[in-house]
Structures are given as C-alpha cells and as structure tokens.
Design an enzyme around this catalytic site. Structure first.
Site, PDB file in Angstrom:
ATOM      1  N   GLU A  74     -61.659 -27.473-101.131  1.00 20.84           N
ATOM      2  CA  GLU A  74     -60.740 -28.407-100.485  1.00 20.84           C
ATOM      3  C   GLU A  74     -60.844 -29.814-101.072  1.00 20.84           C
ATOM      4  O   GLU A  74     -59.839 -30.515-101.226  1.00 20.84           O
ATOM      5  CB  GLU A  74     -60.990 -28.456 -98.979  1.00 20.84           C
ATOM      6  N   GLN A  96     -56.171 -24.245 -95.061  1.00 21.73           N
ATOM      7  CA  GLN A  96     -55.963 -22.951 -94.409  1.00 21.73           C
ATOM      8  C   GLN A  96     -56.183 -23.063 -92.897  1.00 21.73           C
ATOM      9  O   GLN A  96     -55.425 -22.532 -92.107  1.00 21.73           O
ATOM     10  CB  GLN A  96     -56.907 -21.926 -95.015  1.00 21.73           C
ATOM     11  N   PHE A  97     -57.222 -23.753 -92.525  1.00 20.38           N
ATOM     12  CA  PHE A  97     -57.446 -24.241 -91.164  1.00 20.38           C
ATOM     13  C   PHE A  97     -57.881 -25.692 -91.340  1.00 20.38           C
ATOM     14  O   PHE A  97     -58.657 -25.993 -92.245  1.00 20.38           O
ATOM     15  CB  PHE A  97     -58.551 -23.455 -90.444  1.00 20.38           C
ATOM     16  N   PHE A 100     -61.316 -26.975 -92.155  1.00 23.13           N
ATOM     17  CA  PHE A 100     -61.865 -26.983 -93.515  1.00 23.13           C
ATOM     18  C   PHE A 100     -61.541 -28.261 -94.269  1.00 23.13           C
ATOM     19  O   PHE A 100     -61.806 -28.369 -95.472  1.00 23.13           O
ATOM     20  CB  PHE A 100     -61.329 -25.785 -94.310  1.00 23.13           C
ATOM     21  N   ILE A 101     -60.964 -29.227 -93.586  1.00 20.23           N
ATOM     22  CA  ILE A 101     -60.634 -30.486 -94.264  1.00 20.23           C
ATOM     23  C   ILE A 101     -61.895 -31.317 -94.521  1.00 20.23           C
ATOM     24  O   ILE A 101     -61.884 -32.230 -95.347  1.00 20.23           O
ATOM     25  CB  ILE A 101     -59.610 -31.303 -93.429  1.00 20.23           C
ATOM     26  N   HIS A 141     -62.526 -22.671 -86.363  1.00 17.81           N
ATOM     27  CA  HIS A 141     -61.105 -22.408 -86.592  1.00 17.81           C
ATOM     28  C   HIS A 141     -60.269 -22.952 -85.438  1.00 17.81           C
ATOM     29  O   HIS A 141     -59.174 -22.457 -85.180  1.00 17.81           O
ATOM     30  CB  HIS A 141     -60.844 -20.900 -86.743  1.00 17.81           C
TER      31      HIS A 141
END
Lengths: 340, 324
Positions: A74, A96-97, A100-101, A141
């Site tokens: 990421e 993606q979620f 995960f940033i 998530h």
C-alpha cells in the site's frame, strides 16, 4: 477491448435505482471515460475486479495501463500515485479495505499532504476504499480511518452516506486538485434500503458542504456515513415523542462545514454528534470545540456524543453489536438532550 | 558525448568542487547540516539524462547527492544556498528544508524525509511517462541504506513490475569503506533489473553507461539500479581531473576554454556566497501559506491585530476567531 458494460455501471443508464457500490462504480467509470488522465491502482482491481467488485470489467474497457493490479504494498503504490499525480495524471488508489491504509500513512501524511505547502505543487489523487463495521469483519476489516488523517493539514476526507452523494462526491474528489481520502461504508455498499435513482446528467457535489438530511427544531444531530441512517431512524423514533431532530450529514469531514453545523445549532440550541468511529479523539471532540468557539451563547445544553466504545472492533457478532452505536443509543441521548 | 555535455560537465564539475570547498568554510550558523561533499559521478549521471526547462524533460531527485545532480538540472549555487540556509528567498519559501526542492519545469523534485519514499514517487512519475509514451525517464538518488527499508523495496518492486523508466542510484554510505557489491547485485537480480556499478571508472564511461540505461528504460526495458562505490575526496577529484584531461585531449577543448569555464563557475559560486549573508529571513506570515489549493489557512485568533474577546460576549461571533 470489450464494448459490453459491466452490470454495476449501467443502473442509471437503464433508469434503475443504484446502490452505493454501483454509484461508486458509475462515478469511476464516467470519470475514466471523461478524462484519460484518470487511472486506477490497487490490489486485485483488474482481472479480479476488486474485493467488492467495484471495478469488475473495468480492465476490459480501459486496459491494464489504466486499471493497474499492484503488488501488495500500500505504501509503494500510494507513493507511486503521488509521482503520477506530480506528472499530471489523476490516480485513484483503491485500498482493498481501508484498514490497510496504515502502511501508506507515512507517504500520505509526510509526503502527499505536505506537497503544496512545501512548494512542490498540488497532488490530485484519491485514496478510496471500504470502511466500517457491522459485517463481522473483526478488528482488521472494520475500522473507520478518518481520524488517523483528520489531524493532517493538506488532506481532504470524504465519507458519503447515499448513492447520490457517493457518486457526486467521488466525481468531485477525482476532479479536485488536492489529495482526498474517500471512505465508503461497506454496510451501505449493497444495502437494500439505500438505493436511489441517480440523475442521468453528469453531476458533482461540492466537497466541504454538509447537507440537511432531516429538518428539525429541537436538537441537531451531526453525523456521517452509515450513522446518518441510524440517526434518521432515531429521529423517527424521537418524533413519536414530538421531539423534532435535525440531522446534518457532514458528507465531507475535512474541510469541515463549520458554517453548516453552527447554523443548525443556532436554530436548535442543542447538539448531539454521532459517529461510528471510536470515542476518544473522534470528530465529535473537534465539532464540540468549534461550536464552543462560535456558538456557545446559543447552546441550551451540553454537547453530547454517541460513538463506538474505545476498543478495537471485536470479531464476535454479539460483541460488535454492543461495540457499535445503535439507534437506541441515539434515541436515549436525544431524549436526554431534549429534556435538559 | 555532445560538445554541450562536455562543457556542462566541466562547468558543473568546477562549480561543484568550489561549492563544496565554500560550504566547508561557511560559518556554522549558515552551514547546511548535510551535503558538503559533491560527488562528480552524481553530476555526470544526472547530466546523462535529458534536461529541459519546460517541464517535459526527465525528472531528477538529487536526494543525498545534492547539490551535484541539481546543478546538472539547472539549479544555481545561490538557489541551493538559499534553500539549505532557509532564507526567505528559498525555492520552497523556507517552508521546507533539507537539500532538495521541487521545480517540475526544470525536472527537479525533492524531499528529505524517509528513505525509499522518493523511489516510490519517481516510479509513479516514470509510470506516467510510459503511459504517455513520452521520451522521459526518472532518476532518483537514494542513500545506500534505503535498500534496508520496506519503503524502498515497495517502490523498486512497483517500478520493476511496471517496467517503469526509472533509474535508481544508491549513494555510497558516508564513512563506510567496504563495498557490499554482492548484496546489491542480489537485489538487482531479485527485481530483474540491470545494475551499473561505478567505482573509479572514467567519467566519460559513466556518462555513456547511464545514457544507455536511460535509452533502454525509455524503450520499455525497465528500471536500472546504479551503485556508487565509496571513493575518497582525493579519488573523486582525480576523476574530475582526468575528465579535464580527456576534454583537452579528445573533447576538443583548449586550455583557454577550460580557464574561461572555470572562471565562470567560480563567478557563480562567489556571487552566491556574497549574496547569501544578505538574503532576508522569511516573513513569519509565510507560515500561513495554503495547505490545500482552495481553502485558506486558519490564522490563530490570538494573533489577530484586535481580537477584542470582550466585545464578542453576547454577540454573533465574527471572523475574529479566524475560522472559516
């Protein structure tokens, strides 16, 4: 390249109501058709169509140069998006979620957000992805990430609550010359109660302007995202007690529509902030302070907040339901505030 | 190598050497914290790229090798000194420091933050060049230790996967004499990218090798990695001296040409040194520069000329709070 349109981008063309997910897909599709500088990067967004299938079929129409499947990195692909934005492109990064940033936090806050101020020019890019709980996704998530970035000057943060807003705000975000974090509540993606007929014409909703989701006189509920719907449910419940709540949907968290919030508080004299994010360091604290600065004399009661509890998002359904703010919580706070 | 390139390298080589000496003599209050050594190989590598002033040339992040590559991309000694000493006239208006700044029209991009980030950013810029089928490439100088960070590997992995036209240079570690060639060769092999290793080769060979790597990158063959082996100042000066001798013997230059070029380079450095002490400090209100393109910065209400909080009680709050 294929001429068949993916199903998730045809609802408005066919005159049918769209979900939030379809509205987002339509916005991306139309912006990519309108402006060849717009391109997408993310994990599994090409051949696979993305974890939630927002970009299913995009690679067939726009090719692998504009729908780029990235390595699982990421930070790396967000940094690369910054470089492409420097060179005049308009990247849209999919997390993606949004949980995960965090690996991209460094480049987003230290490099991208500071670019204009450092004299390195504006960086027009969007980082978008699913957030929020209620889907039994557990702690990795289900997070809301806005407050990790709210403190960073230079960014914009958008968090829509309806299909119409999702499409119009995403178009504005892509056209904006600033870096925008765009949060999409996955609980709204395919929610049956959240389908709308969208305008056939190209439309964009300006960033930084809240909307009044429900007019009222007795108290103001400021909220955003999925909690707009919870708050509207609560307002309907309160109305049975003849308590008329006004619901303000922030739509954009950064910059915050302070004028819109203050105007509503000046009308009702009471403020309740509702957010799904956790309590400590949540946006309610900032809103309360700004109302204190600008509308203290109009307040007829304490500023209250209804939020998730200060904990990671729990995995079990029973725990998560208790963790998240409920309609009943909002009703309880609304009644208390009304009687204060 | 073209005649212009020979002249540029002579000029920038002299200028770099003079700037390095001058920086070391500067009073501590003005002396930059870093970048007091100018590696002539970095100048040559940068000059082997394609420079323009219209924003359509190659892109270079001088990073830890600044100011050498910046000089090759058209920066002046005065600009460099203004930036590193945080004058009000600095290219970043003193809102950013370090050794590199951004001027995209000249192909300069800079940031002095975490290692590896600029490899990510330059990989993305290079991707944009490739998508636009442009005759452009990106060049980024990183510290040798960058390859021990995840950020660098993410950037290099992305560049390699996309076959982006980017050249990544690993600077020699300051104060470290041992080469770690095997490790860097392994990294290049792992990403499937070409590796150029420069020690004390003639500068003309360095130039031609980099020009070749650039051609391959633009043609779609992907990134190259360049490693600069540690060299002493004496060695680097000897390299430059050898280039001067080559220019005389084979580059079509006369002693008179060289003296003229060296005088011009010295004049530029002297002018910068003479001016820098007279350059103004930044106006404190420069801190209020916008952080976004369309929203003004918020001025603290306590720093307004007439906050008059006593007048605010019981009245509609005004702009005195500086909010928007």
């Amino acid at each position: 390249m294929s001429t068949d349109l993916p199903a998730q981008v045809t609802r408005t063309r066919e005159g049918r109501p769209a979900t939030v997910l379809e509205a987002i897909a339509e916005a991306l599709w139309e912006e990519m058709e309108r402006d060849e500088r717009v391109f997408l990067l993310g994990e599994d967004i090409g051949a696979y169509g993305g974890a939630f299938k927002v970009t299913r079929g995009f690679i067939d129409r726009f090719g692998s140069a504009r729908v780029i499947d990235t390595p699982i990195s990421e930070g790396g692909f967000t940094g690369a998006a910054a470089g492409a934005a420097h060179m005049g492109l308009r990247p849209v990064v999919e997390m993606q979620f949004m949980d995960f940033i965090s690996p991209a936090y460094d480049v987003l806050t230290n490099y991208i957000a500071t670019s204009l101020y450092r004299g390195a020019g504006p960086l027009p890019l969007v980082v978008r992805g699913p957030v929020g709980g209620g889907n039994r996704g557990g702690p990795f998530h289900s997070q809301n990430v806005e407050m990790a970035f709210f403190h960073t000057p230079g960014l914009k943060i958008v968090y829509p609550s309806t299909p119409r807003d999702a499409k119009g705000l995403l178009k504005s975000a892509i056209r904006d010359d600033n870096p925008v974090i765009f949060e999409e509540h996955k609980g709204l993606y395919r929610a049956p109660y959240c389908r709308e007929l969208l305008p056939r014409d190209d439309y964009a909703i300006p960033l930084g302007k809240a909307r009044t989701a429900l007019e009222g006189e007795d108290l103001t509920i400021v909220t955003y995202g999925l909690m707009v719907h919870r708050s509207l449910e609560a307002a309907a419940e309160l109305a049975k007690d003849r308590i008329r709540a006004e619901v303000i949907d922030l739509r954009t968290l950064l910059p915050l529509d302070e004028d819109g919030i203050v105007a509503s508080v000046q009308k009702t004299g009471k403020l309740l902030v509702v957010h799904e994010d956790t309590r400590t360091g949540g946006i309610a604290g900032e809103i309360a302070m700004r109302v204190n600065e600008r509308a203290f004399e109009w307040l007829d009661g304490p500023i209250l907040r209804v939020t998730a509890i200060d904990a990671p998002v729990p995995f079990s359904g029973e725990l998560e339901d208790y963790f998240l703010p409920s309609v009943a919580d909002v009703v309880t706070a609304g009644r208390y505030l009304f009687r204060y | 190598m073209s005649g212009d390139a020979v002249e540029d390298l002579l000029y920038q080589g002299f200028q770099g050497r003079l700037l390095e000496e001058s920086l070391r003599r500067m009073p501590p209050s003005l002396r930059p914290e870093a970048a007091t050594a100018v590696d002539v190989r970095a100048i040559v590598i940068a000059r082997a790229m394609r420079q323009t002033v219209d924003g359509r040339g190659d892109l270079c992040c001088p990073g830890p090798m600044s100011p050498g590559p910046a000089l090759a991309f058209g920066a002046t000694p005065l600009e460099f000194l203004r930036h590193v000493t945080r004058r009000g006239t600095s290219p970043a208006s003193a809102r950013a420091g370090g050794t590199s700044w951004t001027d995209l029209r000249r192909g300069l991009i800079g940031w002095d933050g975490g290692r590896g980030t600029m490899t990510q950013v330059l990989a993305g810029a290079a991707l944009a060049f490739a998508q636009g089928d442009q005759d452009r490439a990106a060049l980024v100088f990183e510290r040798r230790s960058a390859i021990e960070t995840g950020a660098w590997h993410e950037g290099m992995n992305f560049a390699a996967a996309q076959r982006a036209p980017v050249i990544v240079v690993l600077a020699p570690p300051p104060g470290r004499g041992r080469r770690d060639r095997a490790e860097i060769e392994g990294v290049a092999r792992g990403y499937g990218v070409g590796l150029l290793w420069f020690g004390g080769e003639p500068l003309i060979d360095v130039f031609e090798s980099v020009a070749g790597a650039r051609r391959r990158a633009v043609a779609g063959d992907g990134p190259s990695l360049i490693a600069l082996a540690p060299r002493t100042d004496v060695d680097l000066r000897a390299s430059h001296d050898a280039f001067v001798e080559w220019a005389l013997a084979e580059g079509g230059r006369t002693r008179g040409d060289l003296e003229s070029i060296e005088r011009a380079a010295a004049a530029g450095v002297d002018h910068a040194l003479g001016r820098i002490g007279k350059e103004p400090d930044p106006d404190p209100e420069e801190a209020l520069a916008p952080v976004r393109t369309d929203t003004p910065s918020i001025r603290p209400w306590t720093r307004m000329k007439s906050p008059r909080p006593d007048e605010l009680a019981g009245t509609a709050p005004s702009g005195a709070f500086g909010v928007h």
